[in-house]
Design an enzyme around this catalytic site. Structure first.
Site, mmCIF file in Angstrom:
data_model
loop_
_atom_site.group_PDB
_atom_site.id
_atom_site.type_symbol
_atom_site.label_atom_id
_atom_site.label_comp_id
_atom_site.label_asym_id
_atom_site.label_seq_id
_atom_site.Cartn_x
_atom_site.Cartn_y
_atom_site.Cartn_z
ATOM 1 N N SER A 253 38.942 35.485 46.603
ATOM 2 C CA SER A 253 39.812 35.495 45.427
ATOM 3 C C SER A 253 41.261 35.592 45.837
ATOM 4 O O SER A 253 41.591 36.120 46.904
ATOM 5 C CB SER A 253 39.471 36.692 44.549
ATOM 6 O OG SER A 253 39.803 37.873 45.253
ATOM 7 N N LYS A 254 42.111 35.094 44.960
ATOM 8 C CA LYS A 254 43.524 35.044 45.316
ATOM 9 C C LYS A 254 44.169 36.422 45.383
ATOM 10 O O LYS A 254 45.186 36.595 46.018
ATOM 11 C CB LYS A 254 44.275 34.130 44.355
ATOM 12 C CG LYS A 254 44.235 34.533 42.921
ATOM 13 C CD LYS A 254 44.933 33.466 42.089
ATOM 14 C CE LYS A 254 44.793 33.784 40.614
ATOM 15 N NZ LYS A 254 44.940 32.615 39.780
ATOM 16 N N ARG A 255 43.544 37.398 44.745
ATOM 17 C CA ARG A 255 44.106 38.740 44.815
ATOM 18 C C ARG A 255 43.972 39.331 46.212
ATOM 19 O O ARG A 255 44.751 40.176 46.613
ATOM 20 C CB ARG A 255 43.382 39.668 43.839
ATOM 21 C CG ARG A 255 43.965 39.597 42.475
ATOM 22 C CD ARG A 255 43.057 40.300 41.494
ATOM 23 N NE ARG A 255 43.628 40.157 40.173
ATOM 24 C CZ ARG A 255 44.438 41.048 39.616
ATOM 25 N NH1 ARG A 255 44.779 42.137 40.276
ATOM 26 N NH2 ARG A 255 44.919 40.836 38.417
ATOM 27 N N LYS A 256 42.927 38.904 46.893
ATOM 28 C CA LYS A 256 42.659 39.532 48.186
ATOM 29 C C LYS A 256 42.934 38.636 49.385
ATOM 30 O O LYS A 256 42.992 39.106 50.514
ATOM 31 C CB LYS A 256 41.207 40.005 48.220
ATOM 32 C CG LYS A 256 40.965 41.128 47.235
ATOM 33 C CD LYS A 256 39.584 41.712 47.382
ATOM 34 C CE LYS A 256 39.379 42.838 46.370
ATOM 35 N NZ LYS A 256 37.976 43.105 46.145
#
Ligand code: GLU
Length: 502
Positions: A253-256
């Site tokens: 995911s782009k958050r991580k």
């Protein structure tokens, strides 16, 4: 080997994703190995989220990696159009066919009624699903309601009792009891098809022989198998490739993790190294070599369990960087190296965009590099004290920047004017004074207090670098907030100790 026809179907709802490149790579290698075709189909049936700008970026990202297609919206082909929003009549005709054959039905349940149903089911601890209330509406009722202009969707009539079996090249057959399969909506109330219908109809009409896609789609496959059956079509061979994971094992995911192809392009990775790394995530070479070319992948590609690890692979930026270093050192002639620097780091385009920012600020050219250094480096050094406005806490500043990253993520127009409008609207929304918000952004982006106009800087940095630096600032602030909290807890404990009891 028969010539295979394979495809990817990205939805243009954001920046080009490494997962798209990963799937494209295996499709392309397989197409080339079998001397078949690789097709790019744009799945833009989600009207509200699809944007032509994202489509253009997806194509540019894939092209940068050398993942070229034989048929697609830009190059055409025998099954044009290759953009789903231009194929609506085809889907409508196919929905009619299912309705006429009794494999689908109109459902007039409103959103409110569905929400109510969902609540009731959740209260009974049941899995929320459509309850089939309009599965067997009398034809006259349907006609009457349609005549009254009542909005409706079309759902597939999943035969119950019954079951479907998904055959996947990498797994044992999986049988799904139809009691577990929802009466999936295949046409929305605006007349647009859903993913499931459009995807199956196109795969069939475009002569797709192998559907090679990410494992996240495997739960949709029983519905697809059923649709093939309802149409009386032969399904393609399904290959669900292992999921890409964050370092902590969750779905990438782009958050991580940096997931945009643009991140890697902008950081100056070499396409060959990125492709090699993406290949390693999905497969092992027969001799277990880690460094190999596209051609070597193509010559040996096989979708079998010995070669493909279905467990999922962690996307490890350090490993990619290590591999990139190997490729970089292999560049033999200095001219190529210089050319790469000129294209990727000191591009004409970037330098030109910087002229108006620095012309007024320097008196001689030697001042340029020290003044503009943050345009040429990856990360900048960040001092949490500088990032935090005086009257704010580390935590509040962290949360605000975190929200801002999300806003920037969907910002299509990256001109200074558009960025300024977005950021000011954001400040109003979160009730921060512009002044208080702009300083932490400026520090996050440049590491400095004095710079050319903030939004001009942001515009030249571009989305990938802006996002990366804001995220880095969020991490620094988070760390500072934790330390502050720990110190406060310790102080409270000590104060308690020092205070004599009762
Ligand atoms: N539109 C889907 C996507 O965004 C396509 C999935 C598939 O390949 O069936 O990836």
């Amino acid at each position: 080997m028969h010539p295979a026809r394979v495809r990817i179907g990205p939805s243009p709802t954001g920046e080009p994703h490494v997962g798209t490149a990963y799937i494209a790579l295996f499709n392309l290698a397989f197409a080339r190995r079998s001397k078949g075709q690789f097709i790019l189909r744009i799945e833009d049936t989600d009207q509200s989220r699809s944007k032509p700008e994202w489509e253009a970026q997806i194509m540019a990202g894939l092209k940068w990696l050398g993942l070229d297609w034989d048929e697609g919206p830009d190059v055409g082909g025998p099954h044009a159009p290759y953009r789903q929003s231009e194929r609506l009549d085809i889907y409508k005709a196919h929905v009619q066919r299912l309705l006429a054959a009794g494999h689908a039905y109109r459902c007039f349940t409103t959103d409110e009624e569905l929400a109510e149903l969902r609540e009731q089911q959740l209260a009974r601890k049941e899995t929320p699903r459509y309850d089939g209330r309009h599965r067997d509406l009398p034809a006259e009722t349907v006609k009457k309601w349609m005549g009254e202009g009542k909005p409706s969707v079309v759902r597939m009539k999943v035969p119950r009792p019954g079951s479907s079996t998904v055959h996947d090249a990498l797994r044992d057959p999986i049988t799904f009891d139809h009691e577990q399969v929802d009466d999936q909506v295949i046409q929305k109330s605006d007349g647009f098809p859903t993913y499931h219908l459009a995807n199956v109809v196109d795969d069939h009409l475009m002569g797709i022989t192998h559907v090679i896609r990410g494992e996240e789609w495997i739960s949709s496959t029983p519905k697809h198998v059923l649709l093939y059956e309802m149409f009386g079509w032969q399904p393609p061979t399904f290959v669900h490739m292992p999921l890409l994971l964050n370092p902590d094992g969750s779905k990438l995911s782009k958050r991580k993790s940096p997931v945009s192809i643009l991140d890697y392009q902008q950081r100056g990775y070499l396409p060959k190294a990125v492709l090699n790394y993406l290949a390693l995530l999905g497969t092992t070479m027969p001799d277990e070599r880690e460094v190999f070319s596209f051609d070597e992948l193509k010559d040996t590609i096989a979708f079998d369990r010995k070669r493909i690890n279905v467990k999922g692979s962690k996307f490890d930026v350090d490993k990619l960087t290590w591999l990139n270093g190997k490729y970089l050192r292999e560049i033999e002639d200095d001219e190529t190296f210089v050319r790469a620097l000129r294209e990727q780091v000191f591009s004409e385009e970037k330098l030109r965009a910087m002229v108006p920012l620095f012309k007024e600020r320097i008196d001689k050219f030697e001042d340029f590099v020290p003044n503009a250094a943050y345009f040429f480096s990856g990360d900048v050094e960040l001092d949490p004290e500088l990032l935090k406005p005086k009257k704010q806490t580390f935590k509040a500043t962290q949360e605000i920047l975190e929200k801002l990253v999300e806003r920037i993520e969907t910002q299509v127009d990256f001109s200074p004017e558009a960025l300024e409008a977005t950021t000011r609207a954001f400040a109003d929304e979160v009730k921060w004074k512009g002044r208080d918000l702009f300083m932490p952004i400026r520090i996050a982006l440049t590491g400095r207090k004095a710079t050319p106009g903030l939004f001009e800087v942001m515009s030249v940095l571009g989305r990938a670098l802006t996002r990366r630096r804001l995220r880095a600032a969020v991490a620094v602030l988070k760390h500072a907030a934790q330390q502050e909290q720990r110190a406060a807890q310790k102080a409270a404990k000590e104060a308690k100790k020092a205070k004599p009891n009762g």
